[in-house]
Design a protein around this motif. Sequence first.
Motif, PDB file in Angstrom:
ATOM      1  N   TRP A   1       0.791  -1.190   0.054  1.00 11.09           N
ATOM      2  CA  TRP A   1      -0.070  -0.085  -0.055  1.00 11.09           C
ATOM      3  C   TRP A   1       0.815   1.287  -0.020  1.00 11.09           C
ATOM      4  CZ3 TRP A   1      -4.332   0.928   4.094  1.00 11.09           C
ATOM      5  CH2 TRP A   1      -5.661   1.094   3.520  1.00 11.09           C
ATOM      6  N   ALA A   2       1.807   1.286   0.785  1.00 14.87           N
ATOM      7  CA  ALA A   2       2.703   2.272   1.173  1.00 14.87           C
ATOM      8  C   ALA A   2       3.412   2.609  -0.272  1.00 14.87           C
ATOM      9  CB  ALA A   2       3.750   2.008   2.081  1.00 14.87           C
ATOM     10  N   GLU A   3       3.874   1.667  -1.108  1.00 13.95           N
ATOM     11  CA  GLU A   3       4.542   1.727  -2.346  1.00 13.95           C
ATOM     12  C   GLU A   3       3.501   2.459  -2.968  1.00 13.95           C
ATOM     13  OE1 GLU A   3       7.362  -0.203  -2.468  1.00 13.95           O
ATOM     14  OE2 GLU A   3       7.755   0.894  -4.478  1.00 13.95           O
ATOM     15  N   ALA A   4       2.323   1.880  -3.176  1.00 11.23           N
ATOM     16  CA  ALA A   4       1.269   2.446  -4.136  1.00 11.23           C
ATOM     17  C   ALA A   4       1.009   4.030  -3.769  1.00 11.23           C
ATOM     18  CB  ALA A   4      -0.110   1.548  -3.950  1.00 11.23           C
ATOM     19  N   GLU A   5       0.927   4.396  -2.480  1.00 13.36           N
ATOM     20  CA  GLU A   5       0.532   5.585  -2.205  1.00 13.36           C
ATOM     21  C   GLU A   5       1.581   6.270  -2.840  1.00 13.36           C
ATOM     22  OE1 GLU A   5      -2.819   5.631   0.610  1.00 13.36           O
ATOM     23  OE2 GLU A   5      -1.543   7.313   0.160  1.00 13.36           O
ATOM     24  N   ARG A   6       2.950   6.157  -2.604  1.00 10.27           N
ATOM     25  CA  ARG A   6       3.980   6.884  -2.948  1.00 10.27           C
ATOM     26  C   ARG A   6       4.019   7.367  -4.722  1.00 10.27           C
ATOM     27  NH1 ARG A   6      10.105   5.523  -3.745  1.00 10.27           N
ATOM     28  NH2 ARG A   6       8.908   3.307  -4.338  1.00 10.27           N
ATOM     29  N   ALA A   7       3.484   6.310  -5.201  1.00 18.14           N
ATOM     30  CA  ALA A   7       3.188   6.517  -6.743  1.00 18.14           C
ATOM     31  C   ALA A   7       2.178   7.377  -7.047  1.00 18.14           C
ATOM     32  CB  ALA A   7       2.954   5.077  -7.420  1.00 18.14           C
ATOM     33  N   GLU A   8       1.136   7.102  -6.154  1.00 22.07           N
ATOM     34  CA  GLU A   8      -0.208   8.161  -6.249  1.00 22.07           C
ATOM     35  C   GLU A   8       0.371   9.492  -6.189  1.00 22.07           C
ATOM     36  OE1 GLU A   8      -4.131   9.391  -3.868  1.00 22.07           O
ATOM     37  OE2 GLU A   8      -2.595   7.696  -3.272  1.00 22.07           O
ATOM     38  N   ALA A   9       1.151   9.720  -4.869  1.00 23.64           N
ATOM     39  CA  ALA A   9       1.494  10.886  -4.347  1.00 23.64           C
ATOM     40  C   ALA A   9       2.300  11.606  -5.392  1.00 23.64           C
ATOM     41  CB  ALA A   9       2.330  10.804  -3.195  1.00 23.64           C
ATOM     42  N   SER A  10       3.305  10.699  -6.160  1.00 27.65           N
ATOM     43  CA  SER A  10       3.927  11.557  -7.105  1.00 27.65           C
ATOM     44  C   SER A  10       3.064  12.093  -8.046  1.00 27.65           C
ATOM     45  CB  SER A  10       4.986  10.633  -7.572  1.00 27.65           C
ATOM     46  OG  SER A  10       4.635   9.391  -7.821  1.00 27.65           O
ATOM     47  N   ARG A  11       2.231  10.957  -8.682  1.00 23.57           N
ATOM     48  CA  ARG A  11       1.465  11.300  -9.647  1.00 23.57           C
ATOM     49  C   ARG A  11       0.727  12.671  -9.326  1.00 23.57           C
ATOM     50  NH1 ARG A  11      -3.341   9.243 -13.244  1.00 23.57           N
ATOM     51  NH2 ARG A  11      -4.447  10.721 -11.879  1.00 23.57           N
ATOM     52  N   ALA A  12       0.060  12.749  -8.549  1.00 29.31           N
ATOM     53  CA  ALA A  12      -0.537  13.995  -7.916  1.00 29.31           C
ATOM     54  C   ALA A  12       0.196  15.106  -7.848  1.00 29.31           C
ATOM     55  CB  ALA A  12      -1.296  13.676  -6.318  1.00 29.31           C
TER      56      ALA A  12
ATOM     57  N   ASP B   1     -15.393   6.540   2.401  1.00 31.99           N
ATOM     58  CA  ASP B   1     -13.815   6.039   2.272  1.00 31.99           C
ATOM     59  C   ASP B   1     -13.653   6.016   0.709  1.00 31.99           C
ATOM     60  OD1 ASP B   1     -11.728   4.559   2.047  1.00 31.99           O
ATOM     61  OD2 ASP B   1     -12.228   3.479   4.353  1.00 31.99           O
ATOM     62  N   ILE B   2     -12.657   6.802   0.405  1.00 35.12           N
ATOM     63  CA  ILE B   2     -12.264   6.612  -0.865  1.00 35.12           C
ATOM     64  C   ILE B   2     -11.534   5.596  -1.763  1.00 35.12           C
ATOM     65  CG2 ILE B   2     -10.840   8.120  -2.778  1.00 35.12           C
ATOM     66  CD1 ILE B   2     -11.235  10.693  -1.001  1.00 35.12           C
ATOM     67  N   ASP B   3     -10.562   5.130  -0.589  1.00 36.51           N
ATOM     68  CA  ASP B   3      -9.917   3.959  -0.955  1.00 36.51           C
ATOM     69  C   ASP B   3     -11.033   2.608  -1.095  1.00 36.51           C
ATOM     70  OD1 ASP B   3      -7.997   5.167  -0.100  1.00 36.51           O
ATOM     71  OD2 ASP B   3      -6.932   3.558   0.573  1.00 36.51           O
TER      72      ASP B   3
ATOM     73  N   ASP C   1     -18.133  10.143 -13.605  1.00 35.01           N
ATOM     74  CA  ASP C   1     -18.564   8.743 -13.666  1.00 35.01           C
ATOM     75  C   ASP C   1     -17.117   8.116 -13.954  1.00 35.01           C
ATOM     76  OD1 ASP C   1     -19.679   6.234 -14.019  1.00 35.01           O
ATOM     77  OD2 ASP C   1     -21.386   6.979 -15.124  1.00 35.01           O
ATOM     78  N   LEU C   2     -16.525   7.538 -13.003  1.00 32.97           N
ATOM     79  CA  LEU C   2     -15.137   6.730 -13.234  1.00 32.97           C
ATOM     80  C   LEU C   2     -15.319   5.315 -13.490  1.00 32.97           C
ATOM     81  CD1 LEU C   2     -13.046   8.969 -10.606  1.00 32.97           C
ATOM     82  CD2 LEU C   2     -13.244   9.480 -13.152  1.00 32.97           C
TER      83      LEU C   2
ATOM     84  N   VAL D   1      -4.158   3.089  -7.363  1.00 34.12           N
ATOM     85  CA  VAL D   1      -3.504   4.535  -6.660  1.00 34.12           C
ATOM     86  C   VAL D   1      -3.834   5.866  -7.423  1.00 34.12           C
ATOM     87  CG1 VAL D   1      -1.470   5.706  -5.850  1.00 34.12           C
ATOM     88  CG2 VAL D   1      -1.699   3.293  -5.560  1.00 34.12           C
ATOM     89  N   ALA D   2      -3.750   5.729  -8.619  1.00 35.05           N
ATOM     90  CA  ALA D   2      -4.195   6.672  -9.587  1.00 35.05           C
ATOM     91  C   ALA D   2      -5.782   7.163  -9.469  1.00 35.05           C
ATOM     92  CB  ALA D   2      -3.895   6.218 -10.915  1.00 35.05           C
ATOM     93  N   LEU D   3      -6.460   6.049  -9.354  1.00 37.79           N
ATOM     94  CA  LEU D   3      -8.017   6.463  -9.384  1.00 37.79           C
ATOM     95  C   LEU D   3      -8.229   7.206  -8.032  1.00 37.79           C
ATOM     96  CD1 LEU D   3     -10.088   3.351 -10.598  1.00 37.79           C
ATOM     97  CD2 LEU D   3     -10.491   5.863 -10.887  1.00 37.79           C
ATOM     98  N   ARG D   4      -7.602   6.373  -6.827  1.00 39.64           N
ATOM     99  CA  ARG D   4      -7.761   7.153  -5.608  1.00 39.64           C
ATOM    100  C   ARG D   4      -7.590   8.604  -5.625  1.00 39.64           C
ATOM    101  NH1 ARG D   4      -4.767   7.587  -1.284  1.00 39.64           N
ATOM    102  NH2 ARG D   4      -5.320   6.883   0.538  1.00 39.64           N
ATOM    103  N   ALA D   5      -6.427   9.090  -6.080  1.00 42.23           N
ATOM    104  CA  ALA D   5      -6.006  10.233  -6.178  1.00 42.23           C
ATOM    105  C   ALA D   5      -7.061  11.219  -6.949  1.00 42.23           C
ATOM    106  CB  ALA D   5      -4.631  10.501  -6.814  1.00 42.23           C
ATOM    107  N   GLU D   6      -7.451  10.815  -8.264  1.00 45.01           N
ATOM    108  CA  GLU D   6      -8.344  11.106  -8.897  1.00 45.01           C
ATOM    109  C   GLU D   6      -9.700  11.378  -8.295  1.00 45.01           C
ATOM    110  OE1 GLU D   6      -8.157  12.228 -11.929  1.00 45.01           O
ATOM    111  OE2 GLU D   6     -10.134  12.227 -13.061  1.00 45.01           O
ATOM    112  N   VAL D   7     -10.112  10.326  -7.569  1.00 42.20           N
ATOM    113  CA  VAL D   7     -11.463  10.634  -6.718  1.00 42.20           C
ATOM    114  C   VAL D   7     -11.218  11.672  -5.870  1.00 42.20           C
ATOM    115  CG1 VAL D   7     -13.012   9.510  -5.158  1.00 42.20           C
ATOM    116  CG2 VAL D   7     -12.296   8.165  -7.142  1.00 42.20           C
ATOM    117  N   ALA D   8     -10.370  11.869  -5.166  1.00 48.47           N
ATOM    118  CA  ALA D   8     -10.006  12.612  -4.028  1.00 48.47           C
ATOM    119  C   ALA D   8      -9.978  14.080  -4.843  1.00 48.47           C
ATOM    120  CB  ALA D   8      -8.603  12.494  -3.419  1.00 48.47           C
ATOM    121  N   ARG D   9      -9.474  14.047  -5.870  1.00 45.28           N
ATOM    122  CA  ARG D   9      -9.258  15.690  -6.608  1.00 45.28           C
ATOM    123  C   ARG D   9     -10.835  15.955  -6.813  1.00 45.28           C
ATOM    124  NH1 ARG D   9      -9.030  17.346 -11.431  1.00 45.28           N
ATOM    125  NH2 ARG D   9      -9.268  15.540 -12.308  1.00 45.28           N
TER     126      ARG D   9
END
Lengths: 312, 293, 293, 268, 255
Positions: free
Chosen positions: B274-285, C196-198, C220-221, C241-249
Amino acid sequence: GLLGGSEEKPTTAAAPGKVEKATITVGLLNILDVASVHVAIQKGYFKEEGLEVKPEIIQGGAMAIPGLINGSLDISFGNWVSFFAAEAKEAAKAVDGLKLVSDGYQAKPEMFLILAKADSPIKSPKDLEGKTIAINTFRNIAELTAKATLEANDVDPAKVNFKEFPFPDMEAAVQNGTVDAAFMVEPFISRAQRTSGQITVLDAASGPTADIPIAGYATTGKFVKENPNTVAAFQRAMAKGQRDAADRPTVEPLLVEYAKVDKETASLVHFGEFPTTLDATRLQRVAGLMRTYGLLEKDFDVKPMLVTASGS
Amino acid sequence: MTAMLEVADLGHTYQAKDGAHTAIADLSFTVGTGELVCVVGPSGCGKSTLLRTISGLIRPTRGEVSLHGDEVRGVPDDLAVVFQDYSRSLFPWLTVQKNVEFPLRRNLGRAERRARAAEALEWVGLSDAGRKYPWQLSGGMQQRVAIARALAYRPALLLMDEPFASVDAQTRFELEDLLLKVRTEQDTTVLVVTHDIDESVYLGDRILVLSTSPASVVADLKVDLPAQRDQITTRESEAFVALRAEVARLLNVGKTSEEVKARRKANEQQAAKWAEAERAEASRAEAEERATT
Amino acid sequence: MTAMLEVADLGHTYQAKDGAHTAIADLSFTVGTGELVCVVGPSGCGKSTLLRTISGLIRPTRGEVSLHGDEVRGVPDDLAVVFQDYSRSLFPWLTVQKNVEFPLRRNLGRAERRARAAEALEWVGLSDAGRKYPWQLSGGMQQRVAIARALAYRPALLLMDEPFASVDAQTRFELEDLLLKVRTEQDTTVLVVTHDIDESVYLGDRILVLSTSPASVVADLKVDLPAQRDQITTRESEAFVALRAEVARLLNVGKTSEEVKARRKANEQQAAKWAEAERAEASRAEAEERATT
Amino acid sequence: MSRFLQRWAVFVGLVVVWELLTWYADDTFFPRPTEIAAAAHELWLSGPAGDLFLTDTVFDHVFPSIGRLLAGWGIAALVGVSLGVALGRSDKAAEYVGPLLTFMRSIPPPLLVPVFLLVFSVGTTMQLATIIFGVLWPILLNSIDGARSVDATKFETSAVFRIPKPQWILGVVLPSAAPKIFAGLRVSLSLSLVLMVVSELVGTDNGIGSQLLVAQREFDFPDMWAGIILLGVLGYALNTVLLGFERQALAWQPKQERTPATVEEKAV
Amino acid sequence: MRALTRGLLGVAGFLVIWELFGRSRLVPAEYLPPPSVVAVELVKLLGDEPFLRDVVATLLAVVIAVALSVGIAVPLGLVLGSVAPVRHATRAVVEFLRPIPSVALIPLAVLLLGIGPETKIVLAVYAAIWPILFNTIYALDELDPLLVETARAFGAGRVRVLASVALPSAMPFVLTGIRLAATTSLVVIVSVELLEGGSGGIGQYIANARSGGGRMDVVLAGTAVAGVIGYLLNEGLERAQRRWVGWSAVTGGRS
Ligand SMILES: Nc1ncnc2c1ncn2[C@@H]1O[C@H](COP(=O)(O)OP(=O)(O)OP(=O)(O)O)[C@@H](O)[C@H]1O
Ligand SMILES: Nc1ncnc2c1ncn2[C@@H]1O[C@H](COP(=O)(O)OP(=O)(O)OP(=O)(O)O)[C@@H](O)[C@H]1O
Ligand SMILES: [Mg+2]
Ligand SMILES: [Mg+2]
């Protein structure tokens, strides 16, 4: 006040006199029997005596005696049977017992009739055996006179059923067969005869019960002791009222007014007697009947209850 | 720091027709004045029961609860509770504003009570809802009313039973910070029951980890984070992450079957991934953020 | 995939004495048979209202809802709902077992109904609680009873309103997986409202992001994750992770003030830092795990 | 046991006070409890051993009265609950008949007796009609209220799961409304004793009420009071039985709700 | 408005049935006059001043009786409903008192209170407190314990909980009890007037009509007036109920 509704206004103020209590409350029922009081009020007999009479309409006898004891009524109309029974049970002991101050009403023929449907098989008193008769109140003058006259006609009163019905409902009860016959008084007799053609089976005020006293006016011993002049004044006025009540033209319009009887019926009703004096011997007959039919457990002397008029 | 709340050998057994049920086995802990303690534990382990005994609403069948050294027998003064079943704890015949004003002392005066209620409603983002009735609000809004009511009361001891369960993530962060701010300003002692492990670490000065039913204390962890928390910096700190893992691990201590052990392992692996994933997401964001600004 | 549920131009305005309140502005979307759609949106935006209109409990003031092409006028057949206010939706005069059996059709036969209820209770980990009354259970347990009841009913369309809000993290994971398993086995169409976005990403085939009140569809993702989800592998995937960030955004799109923009930036930064932290924690946990085994 | 003591201590205390007061006042209208007890014994319990010491009066007056009372109340309960639930759950039906029912509710039963007399003529039916007409209203009104106040979420839950009508009524509405229905049933049960007496004002020759009124008219106060006490005893007994049923029916209620000790300070 | 139309339709339906029954000659028209006849009498009555004074007398007595019953029964219900020992201790007495009919108490009441309106008011109160009392007690039984716990957790004392939580929560059901009590006291007052008289009122008016030769049309017209009074009382109370406890209609009675 407003809570009092349409209760009659007291008659106009009286001249001050020797009476101890100028305004007295008298319990009355809305029936023919009390016509004399209304006559006396209308003709000003009470006013002449310096009395103001405030009629208090009571529906049932049950209110009269507690009302007297409690003092909300100074004098009350009531039937003799109730007064004697109460006195025998010492109900009014706290106020020195009940005292009778004036006679009121006494039976005449055609006043207490047992009626049946026009097409009923009951034609004579004998046919009443095993049948059901409506009476207004158990253990009262109606039951007493009915039993006495039945017995006089060779019917065993024990073989007759009595059921309680208010007078106004009797006509209907007879018509739809709920009861076989009914013990009625005026004006219901006239009405039942006129509208439903009901027929007389027996006159309950005949034979042993002819001229039987029905009702009168009572107060308490306490009231008599404290207001002897008032009582005397009431008695004098009542005597006049009783006398005038025998005059039909005087009474008929009053009936329409206070008893809400329609004119037509009023012209038909049979009145009873309005005796002008209290007579112990007459009243003792009622006590005798009560003793015979178990309404009194021992012999009862009515004389001590009487307050005889002190001159008029 | 003086001990404000002391729970000693506490036990509670519910009596029912078909036998008794022990909700709390044996609990002992203390909470100092001004401390914020988070309570975590599996569903049904006895957390709500614990709060009920502390607030004096039910008498424990064993042990005792003391406040300022006095045994709690009735409901103590200066206590506020946010119940888990928030919607049932609002008075349906009162408007939101009146619900918040309800517990405020009469002697505060009308104007002051109004002002306090309005302020608390503003804190939770419900300034506009004051004149509505609770049943005209959404679940999350009702929960925020319950929070506002407790905060407006300015209690010395604040008990909260999963107070942020029904609000969205964003609002949850805001409410967490609100709670921290208010308790510092008013020097309130706070006990928060929560299911969110992150939240327990973020909010707490200490974390009380309870076992499965019947509850007992598995661990009483001190949160070694700076008193001044921040949704961003705090959550990234080494200590936070370590504690988070520790709590997660402890929560599974109660269970002992093979299956649970396996699951624990899986969870921890998952956490890593998860943590790994978070990191990826974060950088993307971050990249995105840079792109948009 | 055929469209099972179609929501077109939906709008709902609540009438109140002191003026109307528009909860849903204008919603249009479709859900295919067997799809699992997650709905996320800020607190009070109209999610529960949406579920109410879909289930035919309230009539929308605008637009329409159709199921299998027929307009929803009353409550449709084969529908189950887990209400947000779970504790009130349980019948206090029935035991837990009877509560779960309650909606099951008479023609199933007594034994079958019993079996289904028992099975569903086992799924949610409440096998022992069947003979208790709902008020003898903790909040999280009550919520699980409500879930069990909906699952035992085996509906064609399952609506869930924050179904896991009151359970601890561990139980939540298990219930999520349970939901996925059951819907695959029974080919149920599911709509889940969640904060819970996750969770929304993990559970959903699609995610519907709603704006602040009054609700409209912000996005509508499509969730491009393998149908077979797994708490570990899925959550670590890039796409997740990407989707998670997208939703949060997207969730912040509705707000437009400066303050909100700033907060959004902060949140995203935080997310990045968080991810970092997660990684650290994970490695620590891994190390520990290695040490204990 | 302590509850038992609690309950009867107050009762016995009041009786003792009454005895002392009446002994002191010595009023014919208010005989002493001991005199009343003697009268009651004479009236009802001095019969032959073969009849369990019950007198003929018990068989001729008390039992028929109780029979009419139970029948009347039972019918009123059936009608009241079913009609009440129907009206409570259907606004339309309530709108149609609501005003009419309120209107009828305000008519004193004694006024209707003549009408009943015409419509039903025979004694027992008429008396039943009087009793039913008098005691129906608390059951009806409380049932309507109970049926209306089913918790909104529970209504929605049942609607969503498409609970069939009978199950919805029997499984949700009735249990929800049960406490209120029981309140109505209890009020009505003692009211039916009152109406039993009222119904015996007209057209009867037997019954507790009729006897009581005769005693009253004859100024036989110990007998009258004995009648009143009998009504009290009956009321108490019937109520106790009903309470037993109620306990069974409402056993599910959470304990603290049952006896809302939660309202009290639990701490001493 | 639509509710009103429906209600009128219901009443109209009843009147039509009665009219048909009355005209069917199943029973003689003098015994059960049809509504058309009664209506004429009713119009006459409404122009009759003594009758109107009787109506006012009855109405006033009812209002006083209801006010007294509420004043007695609600606080008593709160106490009995919330303090179990008191409830147990008084149960026997209460259950003994309830079934005693007012009819049997009339002479005693007259003895103690005289013949004035006090008697009927007291008898009406005696009959009317029971529905309020019981509805209050039962409503307290149903009180959501969480509401009480909430109030207590915020330091509300027993009195405050009773006044601010128990009472409002019980209010819808208490009001139903009051609606019952209002018609009950109307019924008792008219009955006492009817059976014993002594203080005016519709009942006495009707009794007079009956004793004067069984004028059923007057009797039924008076009865209709009693019914209308009851309807208006109930309507007023229902309005109050909708206004004060409107929340209960929306939430289904429970919080
Ligand atoms: N009134 C009651 N009667 C009997 N048992 C009860 C009662 N209330 C709670 N319990 C039991 O006590 C245990 C603990 O309940 P409690 O509500 O304290 O749990 P919790 O930790 O708050 O759980 P959750 O996180 O799910 O809310 C549960 O197993 C529950 O079944
Ligand atoms: N019965 C009602 N009367 C009036 N307004 C209402 C009613 N129910 C809900 N609302 C309003 O409608 C809006 C949407 O409510 P809804 O319950 O749908 O929100 P939600 O998205 O479910 O929120 P949450 O996540 O907090 O549960 C809210 O602003 C609420 O105040
Ligand atoms: Mg809990
Ligand atoms: Mg919601």
